[in-house]
Design an enzyme around this catalytic site. Sequence first.
Site, short mmCIF file in Angstrom:
data_model
loop_
_atom_site.label_atom_id
_atom_site.label_comp_id
_atom_site.label_asym_id
_atom_site.label_seq_id
_atom_site.Cartn_x
_atom_site.Cartn_y
_atom_site.Cartn_z
N GLY A 51 0.81 -1.22 0.00
CA GLY A 51 0.00 0.00 0.00
C GLY A 51 0.84 1.26 0.00
O GLY A 51 0.54 2.23 -0.70
N CYS A 52 1.91 1.26 0.79
CA CYS A 52 2.78 2.45 0.88
C CYS A 52 3.55 2.67 -0.42
O CYS A 52 3.76 3.81 -0.84
CB CYS A 52 3.74 2.30 2.06
SG CYS A 52 2.86 2.18 3.64
N THR A 53 3.94 1.58 -1.07
CA THR A 53 4.62 1.69 -2.35
C THR A 53 3.66 2.25 -3.40
O THR A 53 4.02 3.17 -4.15
CB THR A 53 5.18 0.33 -2.79
OG1 THR A 53 6.12 -0.11 -1.80
CG2 THR A 53 5.85 0.40 -4.15
#
Length: 191
Positions: free
Chosen positions: A78-80
């Site tokens: 998700g952060c990527t």
Amino acid sequence: MPTPQQVMVSSRQPATARSGHVRMATLVTMSTAPATFAVGNAAPDFSLVDQHGEPVVLSELQGTPVMIYFYPKDSTPGCTTEGQGFRDQFSAFQAANTLIFGVSRDSLKSHENFKCKQEFPFELISDKDEAVCQLFDVIKLKKLYGKEYLGVDRSTFLIDKDGVLRQEWRGVKVPGHVEAVLAAAQALNKA
């Protein structure tokens, strides 16, 4: 209006000018008391110092809108995806005259690897002591596999050219988020 809390940040990695390249930084807390702020109030102040000793202070960026996004962990799906979205729309944020800062509790080394691998053109801040996370009230109780822990609640804050918080997104779901923030930044730039 209350005086903003200040957090000093010092850099230990190579830095470049604010021309859109990543500056790596780590936080040194001056005050850890959480700030109470809301849309329409001054955002909590914090400052960065690059390896050349050049300070980058939120309050000194007045005149330029700033977008700060908090994310849980480098190199996770998700952060990527979120970071890639901001990377892919970076020129549109520049056209809206908006600076981008990504903040997580990861180490400088982790940030350096993450930004190099993903080619992020914006600055990442390491908040290992959670000082800025506390100022922006993004540390929340979370559950994973039945276990509770304190973690970063994916959140984004749009601060206007006068240092006033104009919009916040908390509990962010990644799909469509970058587009919503970009639209708000573009509208703010036209105001």
